[in-house]
Structures are given as C-alpha cells and as structure tokens.
Design an enzyme around this catalytic site. Structure first.
Site, PDB file in Angstrom:
ATOM      1  CE  LYS A 256      -0.023   0.550   4.866  1.00 47.61           C
ATOM      2  NZ  LYS A 256      -1.330  -0.916   6.916  1.00 47.61           N
TER       3      LYS A 256
ATOM      4  CE1 TYR B  78      10.581  32.159  -1.805  1.00 50.41           C
ATOM      5  CE2 TYR B  78      10.349  29.697  -1.440  1.00 50.41           C
ATOM      6  CZ  TYR B  78      10.675  31.319  -2.001  1.00 50.41           C
ATOM      7  OH  TYR B  78       9.886  30.491  -3.228  1.00 50.41           O
TER       8      TYR B  78
HETATM    9  C1  LIG Z   1      -0.343  -1.640   7.013  1.00 53.89           C
HETATM   10  C2  LIG Z   1      -0.721  -3.413   7.263  1.00 53.89           C
HETATM   11  C3  LIG Z   1       0.109  -4.322   7.508  1.00 53.89           C
HETATM   12  C4  LIG Z   1       1.866  -3.906   7.338  1.00 53.89           C
HETATM   13  O1  LIG Z   1       1.931  -3.213   8.769  1.00 53.89           O
HETATM   14  P1  LIG Z   1       3.621  -3.309   8.700  1.00 53.89           P
HETATM   15  O2  LIG Z   1       3.913  -2.578  10.207  1.00 53.89           O
HETATM   16  O3  LIG Z   1       4.121  -2.423   7.754  1.00 53.89           O
HETATM   17  O4  LIG Z   1       4.342  -4.788   8.713  1.00 53.89           O
HETATM   18  C5  LIG Z   1      -0.758  -5.483   7.970  1.00 53.89           C
HETATM   19  N1  LIG Z   1      -1.767  -5.815   8.209  1.00 53.89           N
HETATM   20  C6  LIG Z   1      -2.475  -4.500   8.007  1.00 53.89           C
HETATM   21  C7  LIG Z   1      -4.096  -4.118   8.595  1.00 53.89           C
HETATM   22  C8  LIG Z   1      -3.076  -3.033   7.139  1.00 53.89           C
HETATM   23  O5  LIG Z   1      -2.901  -1.846   7.547  1.00 53.89           O
END
Ligand SMILES: *Cc1c(COP(=O)(O)O)cnc(C)c1O
Length: 351
Positions: free
Chosen positions: A5, A232
């Site tokens: 993601k 800036y």
């Molecule tokens: C983002 C996410 C993960 C992965 O988490 P990490 O700590 O980066 O391994 C696993 N399960 C869900 C439901 C998530 O939203």
C-alpha cells in the site's frame, strides 16, 4: 502477503509487488481499491490481492470483476453488501481485537455476519483477520497478548474455519514474536524494506538489509559573505564567509520542514541543511567549495558516513514509515539488483 500500500511505503508499488511475488509472496495487500486495480493492471500473474482498507459496497462489482478480495469492515458494511451485490465477491472478515478501527468488535457481531453470509451465496468469506496495535512494543507485551488471545476466542465461533485463510501478524508481530504460530499467513509491510527499527534489530530471527537510499546533487554552489540571509523568511544568516550549495529537493518531494535539522552527506562528510526548506529545493552549508554535480546523500552511505532513515525519523519525531511513504512521486525510483540497475521509474511521467 507483501503489503504494498501507499506506493509500497514510498518505494514504488509495482516494482516492489513484482519483486515480492518473484521472491515467493503468494498474496499482495493494499489499502484501497484503486491501488488494487493498479497492481492488477501491471502484474502479469493473477495473484490474490486483498484490500485491507474500506471499499464502498457500491464498488464490489468492480472488485469482483478484477478478482480482488476486499475486507468486511463491520456488520453495517456486510448488510449493505448483501443488499446491493448482484454477483459473488470474496472478502476477508476483519475482527477488531483492540486497534479499534475497522472490524467486528463482539462475538455477537461476528455471529450476525455469519448468519447474513449463510443466507446470501454472493457473500464469499474466504478469510478472517485482525490487526495488532502494539506489536513493536517490547517493553509492554500485554496488550499484544490480549489481542491475540481475543482473536482465538473469535475464531471459535467461525464455522468452516479450515476453509478460510486466518491471519493476524504484521511486521512487528512476525519479527519480534517469532515463537507464535501465526495461522496461515503473515502480512509484511515495512519488514520488506529492511529492519523496521534499529534498536530492535537484535531480536530479528534472520538478517534484514536496508534497501533504500536517497541521493541528489549540488546544482548551484556559491560563496556568500557574512550576514547574508538564506531562503524564504531569511531564517538563516551567515556569520562568516561561507560556501552554500543548493539541492533540487524540497518539501514537495517529501523532505519536510521537520527534517530541517537533519544532515546530508557531501564529499563523505555530514553537512547541515540551512535555511527553510522550499517546495522544490533546499540549501546546505559546505565546509569548502565543491563542484556542481557533486552527489548529495539524504539517506544512505558515502565513504565511512551513513545516514539511515531512523535518524531522520527520530529527529522529526515520526515513525520511519511516515518518512518513506511521504517521499513523493516526483523523485525518480532507481531499482538495483546484484549491483546493477534493473529499472528506472519516473512515476510522474508514467501517471
Ligand atoms: C499496513 C498493514 C500491514 C503491514 O504493516 P507493517 O507493520 O508495515 O508490516 C498489515 N496489516 C494491515 C491490516 C495493514 O493495514
């Protein structure tokens, strides 16, 4: 499951998905339906994809068409899905064992969902999962253990459990609680890109390497007199004659104002960022003149000096994933395997 993601935490969703699948990942996890569709369109294999976040029930026909598994986030969501879907779709039911975001919170809610499913053959529940709130807290493990125990209680009321993929472990759970049997699958996000936390590296049951570096160049180098303001707001003022280098990275690339107190590497030395970070550039104070084109390293190694992402994250008081996932699409991603460049992606030109 490789969780890719948010552009694979900033690393580039499609390349990381491809690398993970060729390394043996059998599922991909994303946060939104759009991310799932982007991965589906670019990967040749018809690999299972789970959307871990919310998908509005009116889009279930799209998910179904592209063979994307979604998450059942609440009783209301299941009811609405049952009311409107015209075709079968796959989903994993999320159980809320204490993160208190998505998922069924009580056994009664899960029983209600199971009843709705049993009455509607379009609702195909192929998995059950939960998510931990404190899997990286090694000082206090009790909340983690409570969530895991609660998950077992929920699983007891799931009919045909062996037909379903049961999963709960994120990177923290998988790396720091390796003694636990985590059912059928683990979901690794940040662990794909290296040790998530330097301080806990010693707990990891196998070696993980840092996989990421961020480099730019000096594009203009000039010597300023004493008492000249830079950037800036004129926030920084030279106290003596000083060499200043400009670097074409700014906050729109994800190098936020909070990273202003961090250093970069030039000529193998740590040099400070000075002045306010602009949208597209920033300035560094150099100990001497350097030629235009000299490499500037924000994360990575030059000679004996290394800057790791944890250092940036700590100074900015942010989790490491927050640093990476905000690196914008404007930074071209260069992928290297066994020392050679295998691809260069310019995500702006490709979007
Ligand atoms: C983002 C996410 C993960 C992965 O988490 P990490 O700590 O980066 O391994 C696993 N399960 C869900 C439901 C998530 O939203």
């Amino acid at each position: 499951m490789a969780v890719v993601k948010a552009n694979a935490y900033g690393y580039g969703m499609v390349e990381i998905a491809r690398a993970a699948v060729s390394a043996g990942a059998t599922w991909l996890g994303v946060a939104t339906l759009d991310e799932a569709l982007a991965v589906r369109a670019r990967l040749s294999q018809n690999i299972p994809i789970l959307v871990l976040g919310y998908v509005a029930p009116e889009y279930l026909s799209v998910a179904s068409r592209y063979n994307i598994t979604v998450t059942g986030v609440s009783v209301e969501w299941i009811q609405e899905a049952a009311r409107i879907v015209q075709q079968p779709f796959n989903f994993h039911l999320k159980i809320d064992t204490g993160l208190n975001r998505l998922g069924c919170k009580t056994i009664d809610e899960v029983r209600t969902v199971m009843t709705i499913i049993s009455l509607n053959p379009n609702l195909n529940c192929t998995g059950i999962f939960t998510h931990f709130a404190t899997s990286e807290d090694m000082q206090n493990k009790s909340y983690f253990h409570r969530q895991l125990a609660s998950f077992y209680d929920f699983l007891d009321v799931i009919p045909n459990r062996t037909d379903k993929i049961i999963h709960c472990a994120n990177s923290g759970a998988t790396l720091y609680h390796p003694e636990k049997p985590f059912f059928d699958m683990v979901r690794l996000g940040k662990a794909l890109m290296g040790p998530p936390n330097e301080a806990l590296k010693y707990l990891i049951p196998f070696e993980l390497q840092h996989t990421f570096s961020l480099h730019s160049i000096l594009d203009v180098v000039k010597q300023l007199d004493a008492n000249e303001k830079i950037g800036y707001g004129g926030e920084y003022m030279t106290t003596e004659k000083q060499w200043i280098g400009t670097v074409p990275i700014g906050y729109a690339d994800g190098w936020h104002q909070q990273f202003k107190t961090s250093y970069v590497l030039v000529g193998g030395k740590r040099v400070p960022i000075v002045g306010r970070i602009s949208m597209d550039q920033l300035t560094v104070a150099l100990p001497q003149e350097y030629p235009v084109g000299t490499r500037v390293t924000f994360i990575g190694r030059q000679g004996n000096e290394t800057i790791i992402a944890d250092e940036i994250a700590q100074k900015a008081n942010q989790p490491r994933s927050e640093v990476f996932s905000s690196l914008s699409n404007r930074l071209p991603r260069v992928y290297i395997q066994d020392g050679s460049v295998i691809s260069i992606r310019n995500l702006i030109l490709e979007s």
